[in-house]
Write an enzyme that holds these catalytic residues in place. Structure first.
Site, PDB file in Angstrom:
ATOM      1  CE1 TYR A 132     -15.784  -6.973   7.856  1.00 14.57           C
ATOM      2  CE2 TYR A 132     -17.429  -6.140   6.309  1.00 14.57           C
ATOM      3  CZ  TYR A 132     -17.007  -6.367   7.612  1.00 14.57           C
ATOM      4  OH  TYR A 132     -17.792  -5.987   8.662  1.00 14.57           O
ATOM      5  CB  CYS A 142      19.058  -1.808 -10.463  1.00 13.39           C
ATOM      6  SG  CYS A 142      19.486  -2.771 -11.922  1.00 13.39           S
ATOM      7  CG  ASP A 143      17.335   3.890  -7.202  1.00 15.25           C
ATOM      8  OD1 ASP A 143      16.242   4.247  -6.707  1.00 15.25           O
ATOM      9  OD2 ASP A 143      18.437   4.137  -6.689  1.00 15.25           O
TER      10      ASP A 143
END
Length: 714
Positions: free
Chosen positions: A452, A540-541
């Site tokens: 939920y 940056c990967d």
């Protein structure tokens, strides 16, 4: 808004599972523990860390942990005496400390090479085969070669030739530059050492190989394709050189693991039996059948069991005997690579990262298989050659890098007022999901609670996307759902450690094929690790992370980072093969610095015999066709145009800082000030001036082979 059937405080209290509902998280695997208690911080010892990281499994006899909690290197393997152990932390400090304090001022990451370990691996392999030959009554000898593709480092190759000269250890090349370096290196080796020429060949490659034979190097041209034979025959006639020829056979025996793709009838390399028979006929017609002297095959890297090994060797030995029957002057059976190492210490026969045999068992299986087939066919026993690269060089180097920071998502706290306010601002159609969540909490139905909560979150995300929910409300929804997960006990406890490393440059096999390597702190192993972490690199990967570890673990036991001025060093072990050769330049991060360390006389003594800083920003820019000198001049002219010499941040200082940046390594300079702002904090006592010499002032090597630093640790 319909009223809730219970108070918010009661609902949140209900989210805390009753005692015993959830089992406690397992203590880090491998840690010795009693049946009732976990080892406390006060009672934790280096032995516990040794078991935790399975060091004896994958590292023996070369790596251990000392009483100070530091990883040590045992350079002579089982023959290493206690006082000869090398403390890895002291090596790193020697390499990275400033010159003013007696260090070498090298920047991390850094590869530490141990030629003594390499020598021991080479001698151990030779001894294993010597023992097998003698114990089995074998009628010839073993004579290995090192496949230089595993690691083409000049000093490593020269070491192998020097260390192996007394037992005729040779080299294998698979390309023209590798052949050139092998030819040059073997000029200082034994005249009987084999120079195996594998790989696809053009006329230039074949000419070089034949010239090597003219230079009295024991060169064998191994045919990977049937078409290569015509070129070998034609060029050998033109050069007046009688070649020694081998063929690579495609066996039916196939290695089923990841590394077995080069084996079997559909493998990339080699000749079928039909093609081999045609080679025999053609050589016979040319009067050159006596040149056919070697049979080569390769089952695949990391052969997991001696049963698979014996099956493949037996098949190849039968082909060898058939070639003898057809009149070839056979002398050598080259079993290729495949001698594996145990990356995870499991001794498994059903794994790509482990092997279920020792060096002695491997050698015995090979010798027995060849002897059995040759005796059955009444054929003289051939010289046995192997191309064992991974097993030779993996242990000899250690990659050291630093964890510079860590981060972990902190679940926000929410007071009763916060939750009431959150409920009041919920969209009308999300109330039913919240009510269902609350009712599930009261019932103790925690699986429904999570379902939920997720449903509530997804509904609010959709409302945010269509603009009917603002970012503060969305953040409150995320916070509540995270709080639910935390109270139930299913929130992610893993911390991300940010490391000063490029996975693509230094651990490419992890990125490419998910190869796992042993990784652990090289110090503080007398302290109990209290965190579990994954490693995130500088690139940056999103692939620039290590989140798979030996033992099938998705996180690594690690220590809390202590503070801004404290270092936390990690080591990757068994990476001496392939990683340096395969590493790329993603984000223009170049290779690590390198030091070469030998054991020296004296208690816990070592000598740094060579130290080389890693590639600078200029070096990696040049590799992509940029011209750093021109780049610097462009920036310098721009500075002169736009920057006035006012205060401490004048144009001259900025130019000098940029020049220094070109000469620095691309990695983070942890704990040091920026070269562009260094003068700002010194009250004007230090100034930087720029000239063309500033830009070109770089050092290629800190020390040469003839300039060792002896470092004897008390």
């Amino acid at each position: 808004m319909p009223a809730l059937a219970f108070s918010v405080d009661a609902a949140m209290a209900a989210l805390s599972p009753p005692s015993g509902y959830f089992t406690a998280p397992e203590v880090f695997s491998g840690v010795p523990q009693s049946t009732n208690t976990v080892v406390s911080d006060a009672h934790w010892t280096a032995d516990h860390s040794n078991a935790l990281y399975k060091i004896d499994g994958w590292g023996a006899p070369y790596f251990s942990v000392n009483s100070s909690g530091n990883v040590t290197v045992r350079p002579h393997g089982e023959r290493t005496m206690d006082h000869q152990e090398i403390d890895l932390l002291k090596v790193v400090k020697k390499a990275s400390d400033s010159k003013s304090t007696g260090g070498l001022d090298l920047q991390l990451p850094i590869i530490v090479r141990f030629p003594d370990v390499l020598k021991n691996r080479l001698e151990s392999l030779q001894s294993a085969f010597n023992f097998a030959v003698k114990s089995q009554g074998y009628g010839s000898h073993y004579q290995g070669v090192y496949p230089v593709k595993c690691n083409q480092d000049r000093f490593l190759v020269e070491d192998i030739v020097r260390f192996g000269s007394s037992f005729r250890f040779g080299l294998e090349a698979g390309s023209k530059p590798e052949l050139l370096l092998a030819m040059s290196s073997l000029c200082k080796g034994s005249s009987e050492s084999l120079l195996i020429c594998n790989g696809f060949k053009d006329s230039e490659y074949i000419s070089l190989a034949l010239i090597a034979r003219k230079l009295s190097l024991n060169t064998v041209i191994v045919l990977e394709q049937e078409e290569e034979l015509d070129s070998v025959i034609d060029i050998s006639v033109k050069l007046g050189v009688r070649p020694v020829i081998g063929v690579r056979a495609k066996l039916r025996t196939k290695h089923s693991g990841h590394f077995g793709s080069t084996s079997g009838e559909k493998g990339k390399f080699g000749l079928t039996t039909t093609q081999i028979v045609r080679v025999v006929k053609k050589l016979y017609q040319c009067g050159m059948l006596d040149c056919f002297q070697l049979l080569h095959f390769h089952i695949g890297s990391q052969i997991p069991s001696t049963s698979l090994l014996a099956d493949g060797v037996g098949e190849a030995a039968q082909i060898y005997c058939e070639l003898v029957r057809l009149g070839a002057a056979m002398k050598v059976i080259d079993i290729g690579g495949g001698l594996g190492i145990d990356y995870d210490g499991s001794k498994s026969t059903n794994s790509d990262v482990s092997v279920g045999y020792t060096l002695d068992e491997y050698a015995t299986a090979v010798v027995q298989a060849v002897k059995f087939v040759c005796d059955r066919n009444s054929v003289n026993h051939p010289v046995i050659c192997s191309e064992s690269g991974r097993a030779l060089v993996s242990h000899h180097s250690v990659l050291i890098f630093e964890a510079v920071s860590s981060s972990k998502y902190t679940v926000p706290t929410m007071s009763s007022f916060d939750i009431h306010n959150f409920i009041d601002q919920l969209p009308e159609d999300a109330h039913s999901d919240y009510n269902s969540l609350s009712e599930s909490a009261i019932r103790g139905d925690y699986e429904s609670c999570l379902a939920y909560a997720d449903q509530l979150k997804q509904k609010c995300v959709e409302k945010f996307k269509d603009g009917s929910l603002d970012i503060e409300q969305l953040a409150a929804t995320d916070g509540l759902c995270d709080l639910v997960a935390k109270e139930i006990g299913v929130s992610n406890p893993v911390t991300t450690y940010h490391v000063n490393l490029s996975v693509f440059t230094s651990v490419p096999d992890f990125w490419g094929i998910e190869q796992v390597f042993p990784i652990l702190p090289i110090h503080r192993l007398d302290e109990r690790p209290t965190k579990r972490g994954v490693l995130s690199d500088l690139t940056c990967d999103s692939d620039g992370k290590i989140d798979k570890f030996i033992g099938g673990e998705s996180s690594l036991p690690l220590h809390e980072l202590e503070g801004e001025n404290s270092k936390y060093y990690l080591g990757m072990f068994l990476g001496g093969a392939y990683q340096e050769a395969l590493g790329g330049l993603h984000n223009l991060f170049g290779g690590p610095s390198v030091v070469r360390v030998s054991q020296s006389d004296g208690p816990f003594g070592f000598a740094v015999t060579r130290a080389v800083p890693g590639p600078s920003c200029s070096d990696v820019l040049r590799s992509m066709q940029h011209e750093p000198e021109i780049m610097f001049q462009t920036l310098k002219h721009r500075i002169e145009e736009f920057v006035q010499d006012e205060g401490q941040m004048g144009g001259a200082m900025i130019s000098a800082g940029i020049a220094q940046s070109f000469n620095n390594m691309p990695y983070l300079t942890v704990g040091s000030s920026c070269c562009l702002t260094a003068a700002n904090g010194n009250n004007g006592n230090q100034h930087y001036y720029s000239s063309d010499e500033d830009f070109t002032a770089g050092t290629d090597a800190v020390a040469g082979e003839d300039e060792p630093w002896s470092y004897v640790c008390a």
